[in-house]
Motif scaffolding. Structure first.
Motif, short mmCIF file in Angstrom:
data_model
loop_
_atom_site.label_atom_id
_atom_site.label_comp_id
_atom_site.label_asym_id
_atom_site.label_seq_id
_atom_site.Cartn_x
_atom_site.Cartn_y
_atom_site.Cartn_z
N LYS A 156 -10.94 0.58 -7.79
CA LYS A 156 -9.91 1.15 -8.67
C LYS A 156 -9.02 0.06 -9.27
O LYS A 156 -8.80 0.01 -10.48
N SER A 198 -10.62 3.16 -0.23
CA SER A 198 -10.24 1.76 -0.28
C SER A 198 -11.46 0.89 -0.60
O SER A 198 -12.53 1.08 -0.03
N GLY A 199 -11.30 -0.03 -1.53
CA GLY A 199 -12.40 -0.94 -1.87
C GLY A 199 -13.37 -0.39 -2.90
O GLY A 199 -14.35 -1.05 -3.24
N1 LIG Z 1 -11.01 -12.14 -5.35
C1 LIG Z 1 -12.04 -11.38 -4.90
N2 LIG Z 1 -13.24 -11.92 -4.59
C2 LIG Z 1 -14.27 -11.16 -4.16
N3 LIG Z 1 -14.18 -9.83 -3.99
C3 LIG Z 1 -13.02 -9.22 -4.27
C4 LIG Z 1 -11.89 -9.96 -4.73
N4 LIG Z 1 -10.87 -9.09 -4.92
C5 LIG Z 1 -11.36 -7.87 -4.57
N5 LIG Z 1 -12.64 -7.94 -4.19
C6 LIG Z 1 -13.48 -6.82 -3.77
O1 LIG Z 1 -13.60 -5.90 -4.83
C7 LIG Z 1 -13.76 -4.58 -4.30
C8 LIG Z 1 -12.90 -3.63 -5.07
O2 LIG Z 1 -11.54 -3.94 -4.82
P1 LIG Z 1 -10.33 -3.11 -5.41
O3 LIG Z 1 -9.10 -3.88 -5.12
O4 LIG Z 1 -10.60 -2.75 -6.82
O5 LIG Z 1 -10.40 -1.78 -4.53
P2 LIG Z 1 -9.43 -0.52 -4.58
O6 LIG Z 1 -10.27 0.65 -4.90
O7 LIG Z 1 -8.27 -0.81 -5.44
O8 LIG Z 1 -8.99 -0.40 -3.05
P3 LIG Z 1 -7.56 -0.05 -2.40
O9 LIG Z 1 -7.49 1.44 -2.41
O10 LIG Z 1 -7.64 -0.58 -1.03
O11 LIG Z 1 -6.49 -0.68 -3.23
C9 LIG Z 1 -13.46 -4.66 -2.83
O12 LIG Z 1 -14.66 -4.58 -2.12
C10 LIG Z 1 -12.84 -6.02 -2.66
O13 LIG Z 1 -13.18 -6.56 -1.40
#
Ligand SMILES: Nc1ncnc2c1ncn2[C@@H]1O[C@H](COP(=O)(O)OP(=O)(O)OP(=O)(O)O)[C@@H](O)[C@H]1O
Ligand SMILES: [Mg+2]
Length: 274
Positions: free
Chosen positions: A47, A43-44
């Motif tokens: 992706k 997570s985070g």
């Molecule tokens: N609007 C925003 N402003 C600042 N940071 C953001 C914003 N949206 C997402 N992030 C950050 O970007 C990073 C990547 O987020 P992302 O949603 O791509 O993760 P993910 O791999 O899809 O996670 P998950 O498996 O939980 O869906 C995270 O650390 C998140 O906190």
């Protein structure tokens, strides 16, 4: 070798913060051909941001830089907002986690499946209906006629997700991005939907970027796996080679499989070194 459908080189996505810009995706490069590529990571790890960058759908404030982002011979970094709109739906489709948020509860399924055809193609109403019904049947919905004239609330979660996939595929995009397309569904349905996505990818000659937490699960449906960690691609390999994954992080992801018991809770974040 033929040019891949999608080529991403040195993608970086950052957000402004008080201490200066913070990168959430950093130096990411990969390509997707007419194949299934899984993008996995904790997570985070970035992706969804990566997937959204390819759709031109980053949140407000995000800054994107890339050496190259090319889809089907077209450079994406140079697209105007209206060119992005044309591309979404016709060139690249997106399926999200939960049909509840993607389907409009106020409109019948048939209308929503036909919407992509309304936007992009000049065909008659009868032809639109025929293509919508054909796609509803292709995604394995029993009684497509009835589904066509139903509202989303009348469908189960699995049926809703099939209808959503039909709506995305009716305009025959070349690339489909599916971001956790099954995590709102129970286990048996998850495998059905992933099997469906895999077989439609082959049948329609598309590329599929399949985003997931669950490395073990998606690797069964993917040709290749990209493992993401803290905004970077940590490892890239053929699904068949996963058993020999070099990185401890990949092995930890492989072992940490989400189950019904952990569904809805945050997965543990890997604490080990690189
Ligand atoms: N609007 C925003 N402003 C600042 N940071 C953001 C914003 N949206 C997402 N992030 C950050 O970007 C990073 C990547 O987020 P992302 O949603 O791509 O993760 P993910 O791999 O899809 O996670 P998950 O498996 O939980 O869906 C995270 O650390 C998140 O906190
Ligand atoms: Mg995500």
């Amino acid at each position: 070798m033929a040019e891949p459908l999608l080529t991403i080189e040195n993608l970086r996505i950052s957000f402004p913060s008080e201490g200066g810009p913070v990168s959430v995706v950093d130096d990411v490069s990969f390509d997707v051909g007419r194949e299934v590529v899984a993008l996995v990571g904790e997570s985070g790890s970035g992706k969804s941001m990566t997937g959204r960058a390819v759709m031109g759908l980053l949140p407000r404030g995000a800054r994107i830089e890339a050496l190259r982002m090319a889809f089907d011979g077209q450079e994406l970094t140079a697209l105007s907002p209206s060119a992005w709109n044309r591309l979404r739906g016709r060139g690249i489709g997106l399926v999200l986690q939960d049909p509840k948020y993607s389907l409009n509860p106020a409109h019948k399924i048939g209308r929503q499946v036909e919407e992509a055809l309304l936007l992009h193609e000049k065909i008659s109403a009868a032809e639109r209906r025929e293509q919508a019904l054909e796609m509803l049947s292709k995604v394995g919905l029993p009684d497509p006629e009835r589904v066509y004239s139903s509202y989303p609330a009348a469908l189960s979660g699995g049926m809703g997700q099939r209808a959503m996939i039909a709506a995305m595929l009716v305009s025959r995009p070349k690339l489909l991005i599916a971001d956790e397309p099954t995590s709102a569904l129970d286990r048996g349905l998850q495998d059905q939907i992933l099997t469906l996505l895999r077989s439609l990818t082959e049948e329609l000659g598309m590329g599929l970027l399949l985003i997931s937490h669950d490395l073990q699960q998606v690797s069964r449906y993917a040709d290749r796996v990209l493992v993401m960690r803290q905004g970077r691609i940590e490892e890239e390999m053929a699904s068949a080679d996963l058993a020999n994954a070099g990185s401890a992080y990949t092995r930890a992801l492989w072992a940490a499989r989400p189950s019904a018991a952990t569904y809805g809770t945050r997965l543990p974040v890997y604490e080990g070194g690189r």
